[in-house]
Scaffold this motif. Structure first.
Motif, mmCIF file in Angstrom:
data_model
loop_
_atom_site.group_PDB
_atom_site.id
_atom_site.type_symbol
_atom_site.label_atom_id
_atom_site.label_comp_id
_atom_site.label_asym_id
_atom_site.label_seq_id
_atom_site.Cartn_x
_atom_site.Cartn_y
_atom_site.Cartn_z
ATOM 1 N N THR A 52 0.843 -1.204 0.000
ATOM 2 C CA THR A 52 0.000 0.000 0.000
ATOM 3 C C THR A 52 0.876 1.250 0.000
ATOM 4 O O THR A 52 0.613 2.202 -0.747
ATOM 5 N N GLU A 76 -9.128 -2.575 1.066
ATOM 6 C CA GLU A 76 -8.583 -3.249 2.241
ATOM 7 C C GLU A 76 -8.663 -2.420 3.508
ATOM 8 O O GLU A 76 -8.774 -2.959 4.599
ATOM 9 N N GLU A 77 -8.537 -1.102 3.332
ATOM 10 C CA GLU A 77 -8.564 -0.203 4.483
ATOM 11 C C GLU A 77 -9.513 0.925 4.140
ATOM 12 O O GLU A 77 -9.635 1.294 2.978
ATOM 13 N N ASP A 150 -6.109 -1.431 -4.797
ATOM 14 C CA ASP A 150 -5.519 -2.046 -3.588
ATOM 15 C C ASP A 150 -6.635 -2.761 -2.817
ATOM 16 O O ASP A 150 -7.333 -2.159 -2.048
HETATM 17 MG MG LIG Z 1 -2.036 -3.031 2.061
#
Ligand SMILES: [Mg+2]
Ligand SMILES: Nc1ncnc2c1ncn2[C@@H]1O[C@H](COP(=O)(O)OP(=O)(O)O)[C@@H](O)[C@H]1O
Length: 257
Positions: A52, A76-77, A150
Motif C-alpha cells: 500500500t 482493504e482499508e 488495492d
Molecule cells: Mg495493504
C-alpha cells in the motif's frame, strides 16, 4: 546483503521514451527509467511488505512531481485510515483530494457493512461493472493518469471462482489502460513466492513487482525484484529496500542473496 559489481543490471540506451517515473527512489533505474505508460503492473507480496505504501508513493509522487492526477481504489482499508497512516510520510492526501488531483474510492466500508461519508463509495454487493463505471466517471472529472487498485485479492474474494477472477481482473486492467491510466494493482501472496490467492493475478498484468520480507537468522530483510516487465529490459536481481519516514527507498546497487 552484499555489494556486487559483476552481475548488476547495466542500463544501456533507453529504448522507449514514454516512461512513467515511479517516485520510488532507486526503482526507475532498474527498468530503463520507469513503468511503461498506460500499462497495469502487479505489486505482489505478503501482508506488511509495504504494498500500500509503495502504490501510494507512485500516486502521490505522480501528483506532486509530475502533475499527473491519481485514482485509488481502497478495498482493504477505509480511506480515513489510509489518510492517517500516510500522513507519517508527510503526504497530505486530503489537500490533494480537495484540489481535485486525487480520488479515493471507498470500496471497503460498505463491504463490511458500515456507513461511509466518503465522496466516492463503491456499491454492495461487489459488481465489477459498477466499479468500472465509477472509475470512468471519476476519470471524466479529474483526468487522472495513474491509478491504484488495492487490492486485487479482495476483489477476487468477491468473485470467488478463479476463472471469473481472471476475466474480471483482465476487464479491470484493460479498462484502466484504455482510459489512459498507468496502474498498479496490489496482490497478496501466500508466502514469499508468486503463489497468489487465486493463481491468476500475474496473467492479467503487463509486469510483476515482488516485495519480500524474508527471515534471515533473527531479523527480517526486505527485498524486491522485478519479476516480469513486458516490453522492457529490467534488472533480474533481488535488491534490498527500506521503509523510511520518507516512504519506500530501494537500493539498486546492492543485492540480496
Ligand atoms: Mg495493504
Ligand atoms: N515509518 C515507518 N518506518 C518503517 N517502517 C514502516 C513505517 N511505517 C510503516 N512501516 C512498515 O510498513 C508496513 C505496512 O506497509 P503496508 O504498505 O501497509 O503493507 P501491505 O500493504 O503490504 O500490507 C508496516 O508493517 C511497517 O513494517
Amino acid at each position: 546483503m552484499r555489494h556486487s559489481s559483476h552481475s548488476l543490471y547495466c542500463p544501456g540506451e533507453f529504448t522507449m521514451t514514454d516512461r512513467v517515473p515511479t517516485g520510488i527512489p532507486g526503482f526507475d533505474e532498474l527498468c530503463e527509467g520507469g513503468l511503461l505508460r498506460n500499462r497495469t503492473y502487479l505489486l505482489a507480496g505478503t501482508s506488511g511488505t509495504g504494498k500500500t505504501n509503495f502504490a501510494f508513493q507512485f500516486l502521490h509522487s505522480g501528483i506532486t512531481q509530475n502533475n499527473e492526477s491519481g485514482i485509488f481504489v481502497a478495498t482493504e482499508e477505509r480511506p480515513e485510515q489510509i489518510r492517517e497512516n500516510l500522513l507519517q510520510f508527510g503526504w497530505d492526501l486530503q489537500s490533494l483530494e480537495d484540489e481535485g488531483k486525487l480520488a479515493i474510492i471507498d470500496a471497503c466500508s460498505t463491504k463490511i457493512g458500515i456507513p461511509s461519508q466518503e465522496r466516492y463509495v463503491d456499491v454492495r454487493p461487489f459488481d465489477m461493472r459498477a466499479l468500472l463505471d465509477q472509475i470512468i466517471a471519476i476519470q471524466d472529472t479529474i483526468g487522472a493518469r495513474r491509478a491504484v487498485i488495492d487490492s486485487s485479492t479482495s476483489l477476487g474474494f468477491h468473485l470467488q471462482d478463479p476463472a471469473k477472477v481472471r476475466i474480471e481482473l483482465l476487464k479491470l486492467s484493460t479498462t484502466v489502460e484504455i482510459l489512459g491510466l498507468t496502474s498498479v494493482m496490489t496482490c497478496e501472496t501466500i508466502d514469499d513466492s508468486l503463489y497468489s490467492r487465486f493463481g491468476v493475478e500475474n496473467f492479467v498484468t503487463e509486469g510483476t513487482i515482488m516485495l519480500y520480507n524474508k527471515r534471515h537468522e533473527n531479523v527480517r530483510v526486505r527485498s524486491m525484484e522485478i519479476f516480469k516487465m513486458r516490453g522492457s529490459d529490467h534488472s533480474k536481481n533481488i535488491h534490498p529496500y527500506e521503509i523510511t519516514t520518507a516512504g519506500i527507498v530501494i537500493h539498486p546497487h546492492e543485492e540480496v542473496y
